[in-house]
Design an enzyme around this catalytic site. Sequence first.
Site, PDB file in Angstrom:
ATOM      1  N   CYS A 150      10.646  38.731 -67.674  1.00 49.21           N
ATOM      2  CA  CYS A 150       9.617  38.298 -66.721  1.00 49.21           C
ATOM      3  C   CYS A 150      10.161  37.273 -65.732  1.00 49.21           C
ATOM      4  O   CYS A 150      10.949  36.403 -66.080  1.00 49.21           O
ATOM      5  CB  CYS A 150       8.405  37.760 -67.462  1.00 49.21           C
ATOM      6  N   CYS A 179      15.217  39.200 -73.937  1.00 49.75           N
ATOM      7  CA  CYS A 179      13.908  38.548 -73.988  1.00 49.75           C
ATOM      8  C   CYS A 179      13.801  37.457 -75.043  1.00 49.75           C
ATOM      9  O   CYS A 179      14.764  37.120 -75.707  1.00 49.75           O
ATOM     10  CB  CYS A 179      12.811  39.592 -74.105  1.00 49.75           C
ATOM     11  N   ASP A 180      12.579  36.947 -75.205  1.00 48.83           N
ATOM     12  CA  ASP A 180      12.316  35.633 -75.779  1.00 48.83           C
ATOM     13  C   ASP A 180      13.038  35.303 -77.085  1.00 48.83           C
ATOM     14  O   ASP A 180      13.641  34.252 -77.216  1.00 48.83           O
ATOM     15  CB  ASP A 180      10.813  35.464 -75.991  1.00 48.83           C
ATOM     16  N   GLU A 204       2.396  31.607 -79.795  1.00 45.59           N
ATOM     17  CA  GLU A 204       2.350  31.050 -78.446  1.00 45.59           C
ATOM     18  C   GLU A 204       0.900  30.993 -77.974  1.00 45.59           C
ATOM     19  O   GLU A 204       0.094  31.852 -78.309  1.00 45.59           O
ATOM     20  CB  GLU A 204       3.169  31.908 -77.481  1.00 45.59           C
ATOM     21  N   ASP A 240       6.803  39.458 -76.358  1.00 43.99           N
ATOM     22  CA  ASP A 240       5.813  38.406 -76.591  1.00 43.99           C
ATOM     23  C   ASP A 240       4.557  38.596 -75.757  1.00 43.99           C
ATOM     24  O   ASP A 240       3.459  38.232 -76.182  1.00 43.99           O
ATOM     25  CB  ASP A 240       6.427  37.032 -76.300  1.00 43.99           C
ATOM     26  N   SER A 298       3.945  29.692 -74.492  1.00 46.18           N
ATOM     27  CA  SER A 298       4.781  30.641 -73.767  1.00 46.18           C
ATOM     28  C   SER A 298       5.560  29.898 -72.694  1.00 46.18           C
ATOM     29  O   SER A 298       5.129  28.854 -72.196  1.00 46.18           O
ATOM     30  CB  SER A 298       3.898  31.711 -73.122  1.00 46.18           C
TER      31      SER A 298
END
Length: 612
Positions: free
Chosen positions: A195, A122-123, A492, A81, A518
Amino acid sequence: MPQLRSATSTTGRNMAGARALWRATGMGSEDFGKPIVAIANSFTQFVPGHVHLKNMGELVASAVQEAGGVAKEFNTIAVDDGIAMGHDGMLYSLPSRDIIADSVEYMVNAHCADALVCISNCDKITPGMLMAALRLNIPVVFVSGGPMESGEGVEGVVEHRVDLVDAMSLAVDESVTDAQLAQIEENACPTCGSCSGMFTANSMNCLTEALGLSLPGNGTTLATHVNRKRLFLEAGRRAVESAKKYYEQDDESVLPRSIATKAAFENAMALDIAMGGSTNTVLHILAAAQEAEVDFNLSDIDALSRQVPCLAKVAPNSTTFHIEHVHRAGGIPAILGELRRGGLLNEDVHTVHSQTMGEWLDEWDIRSGKASDAAKEFFLAAPGGVRTTQAFSQANEYEDHDVDAAGGCIRSVEHAYTKEGGLCVLFGNIAEDGAVIKTAGIDPELFHFTGRAFVVESQDEAVHEILSKNVKEGDIVVIAYEGPKGGPGMQEMLYPTSYLKGLGLGKKCALITDGRFSGGTSGLSIGHISPEAAAGGAVGLVQHGDEIEIDVENRVLRVNVDDAELARRRQEKGDAPWKPTKPRERRVSKALKAYASMVTSADKGAVRVVED
């Protein structure tokens, strides 16, 4: 007694051809009759959260084989992302969640696998795999790649630990030199892993612990730390153990829908609210609940947000703490333990590793007074402080835990940041079906904010107006037509919020949208407005200069325009599907158009509606 699903292709004379193909993959006669465990990996060199996963499938497979199963690995896609942010690449992020869910379903059902290990991080990957697991309802264990270490600050610019959001917001701060920005860029993302803040990826991986579908430490053990290796090995063993319990003992308690019950979803959302997780988790939890056939909706989340306090403020809600600090404070078991002591947790739910949540917390909550020595040792895992893309590359430990319940990373209910939690749902005449805000990222003095509508019809237009300094103090930027259908893909909005912050307007303006934010977003940012503009939502009726009122304490988001005027504007728009008033420079492919034709607004989790 349920039969192994794989028996469909491994038994009987008519399956001689299928067995021949299985043999060509390395199976022998002794393997037919063992549970086949599908390992859904998500390795890719595009994404730092997944770059280290190449060998993780083999690691899980070794544990599966040792436990008496047959491991078969496949891969899914994974979108970064952060790299897709700020351009049309972000149109593909949310739709990729459904592609991932479908791909896991396709592979598992096409090959009649008996159980599943999901290697996510991840996202959209964790939510997509979660949707698939609940759709399939076969024994499953989740294990993620783990969080990234936070980066070193830069003297004279940022003294705190840094992350991706610092690089974005400081890029528009004219007081920061090119050389300083380059150093921040170098430091912001120092290792492999998701992250380092309580952004969407880490939030979702933490929620799998609360749902009971992953092992203790899954959400907070650093990708670089050697302790994470044991999670991968244990995931493989547990998957085989659960498969044997189900297929040999007819024990349905190991199935994901038996674990992820409404009570478990309440636990997961209570955790999310307490830790101030990403607003995207609301979208994904709603979607997962639908796959689990659990009646869990925005009203349930609203009710929880009024009961559960905010116990943690982790980046981006704070510059003091990152995920590594949550781990030092006891990780997710410690937060759940504080909720337990506050009478805010369902303790009787099952997990993939313990008979009940209560039993799990007795052993793993380092603040309970009952925690095992192994748990105490596990939560001392610390960052290595060395740039790397290698998993398990260091074994550093903190000297002690952070158990300060009054001022540490994880607070007790008694010492909560706020009585009500870090996420809440707003309703009003421009959000009749709800909107979501992360209150953990807002100063309480901004809980009531009234301002002028600055209306734009795309994220690109919002960025242009902000960077052109046309957005002024007191404005509420309204970004319409960026919902699941209108975008399409529900982009986002990290760049607009980061730029407002970088220009010193983070506490002087607000931003509302039918798009989403985000996990790195903080400030007065309200997303998921439903119904979205493209579905006839009243957010599409707001005009430049209208007065908008945000009242977080009373859960209100409204435009101060009378009903008659809103009705007149609606009539003026007509009955045809609403679209932006001017063309956008945006290429919408057939794949995205197909997604837009089926997707719902955010209050339904942006799931697709397909006729039976």
